[in-house]
Design a protein around this motif. Sequence first.
Motif, short mmCIF file in Angstrom:
data_model
loop_
_atom_site.label_atom_id
_atom_site.label_comp_id
_atom_site.label_asym_id
_atom_site.label_seq_id
_atom_site.Cartn_x
_atom_site.Cartn_y
_atom_site.Cartn_z
N ASN A 10 28.37 52.03 -79.26
CA ASN A 10 28.54 52.64 -80.57
C ASN A 10 29.51 51.85 -81.44
O ASN A 10 29.31 51.72 -82.65
N ALA A 11 30.55 51.29 -80.83
CA ALA A 11 31.47 50.45 -81.60
C ALA A 11 30.74 49.22 -82.14
O ALA A 11 30.92 48.82 -83.30
N PHE A 12 29.90 48.61 -81.30
CA PHE A 12 29.11 47.47 -81.76
C PHE A 12 28.14 47.88 -82.86
O PHE A 12 27.92 47.14 -83.83
N ALA A 13 27.56 49.08 -82.74
CA ALA A 13 26.60 49.56 -83.74
C ALA A 13 27.19 49.52 -85.13
O ALA A 13 26.54 49.06 -86.09
N PHE A 14 28.45 49.96 -85.27
CA PHE A 14 29.05 50.02 -86.60
C PHE A 14 29.70 48.71 -87.01
O PHE A 14 29.77 48.40 -88.20
N ASP A 15 30.15 47.92 -86.05
CA ASP A 15 30.58 46.55 -86.39
C ASP A 15 29.42 45.79 -87.01
O ASP A 15 29.57 45.09 -88.03
N LEU A 16 28.25 45.91 -86.39
CA LEU A 16 27.07 45.21 -86.91
C LEU A 16 26.66 45.79 -88.26
O LEU A 16 26.27 45.04 -89.17
N TYR A 17 26.77 47.10 -88.40
CA TYR A 17 26.43 47.73 -89.68
C TYR A 17 27.24 47.12 -90.82
O TYR A 17 26.71 46.79 -91.89
N HIS A 18 28.53 46.96 -90.61
CA HIS A 18 29.38 46.44 -91.68
C HIS A 18 29.09 44.97 -91.98
O HIS A 18 29.37 44.50 -93.09
#
Length: 437
Positions: free
Chosen positions: A66-74
């Motif tokens: 989930n942390a990667f999910a939002f790092d990638l989103y940004h």
Amino acid sequence: MKRAGAGWLVAAMAGLAFAGCNSSSGGDTEPGPVDQNIQEARSNLDRDTNPTVSDPSYAALIAGDNAFAFDLYHQLATGTENLFYSPLSVSVALAMTYAGAKASTESQMATALHYSLPQAELHPAFDRLTLALDSHNVAPHSTDEGAKSVRVSLVNAAWAEQGYQFVPTYLDTLAVSYGAGVKLLDFENDPLGSTHTINTWVAEQTEDKIQNLISDGSIDSDTRLVLTNTLYFYANWKSAFAKESTSDAAFHAPSGDESVPTMHGSILAAYAEGDGWQMADLPYDGDELSMTVILPAANRFDEIRGGLTADWLAQGSAAVQQQEVAVSLPKFRFSWGTNSLKPALQALGMVDAFSATQADFSGMTTGEQLYIADVLHKAFVGVDESGTEAAAATAVIMEGNSASPAELTVDRPFLFLIRDTSGTVLFVGQVTSPSAS
């Protein structure tokens, strides 16, 4: 694209919304590819359908994903266009690549992808996650609203050049944790046929939503390995929207107001609101999966999306309460794609893996040095009165060398996630223009 060096590897992940079964775990039967007389070389170890993974390790995997999910989103959400991708697809595709990484290549990938577990625990944890998602399937059944079902399917496969040698322990990892055998193709003499074989297999696994994942010319005589994962998801809403209640309504897009078909319904959902935002989990049939809609207040879209993190989501999710919600949600259907995730992954610290001189994937093969040339991704999502269908594809190309009801009126740009009951984020999206395709 011209290939440098003596050998290279392609790792590809194709998908449709979420994951769950493969031929080794007793799920969907894996259809065979076409065009070539396929032989298979694989580890003599079977898929582990009951991996030993502690709950803390499993929670660490989900938190990291989930942390990667939002790092990638940004990294990706730099404009006001519609966006849709599968962080889980990207993470699993790269996990199969990571299994062969060593030295700084391994540590940088772990940091960028938030792999906090050692390799010996990470891959079984992904196996457990796949099996858990498989359990969310709901067989077709009749309801007052008509037939409903949930289908979640994940299948992995590896495709290798005939006669190419890989480190046995790497093949063991693919077999045990990802259920992937190695199908032997003649990349050297028939690259176009090999491309067609893999693309046909991908299309079959994804209900034809992912077409031509690998373009002509991406496989040539220097290709050594292609890792594939297909991910397909379709789910009916737990409470369907009545089609007769759908009507055109205004959506306040950044480029100006649009009139779009909008669904209306009163839904029992987990709902919360805070400073500048509303959030609702709209459940799918079976109550194991949901769409989380995050609606920023007017003129606060950039602010809210800028603060979107796994911790923010966890705090918002902890505040939800079950209640009736009067939902107005636009129908939407679009595909999203990018030529390359390479700049985003490099910005997150995954640098050496893309370097022809610094990459270390000696855990795959000792015969030549491999590096990631590119990571490609595209996705599809469709949302209507009955439910949701979503698809994603990733290719990792490697070369050698009770009060009144709350109201959620989605009439302005919004964010949405598709999650399961563990909290794992499988897809992330933003809709700024429902009418765009």
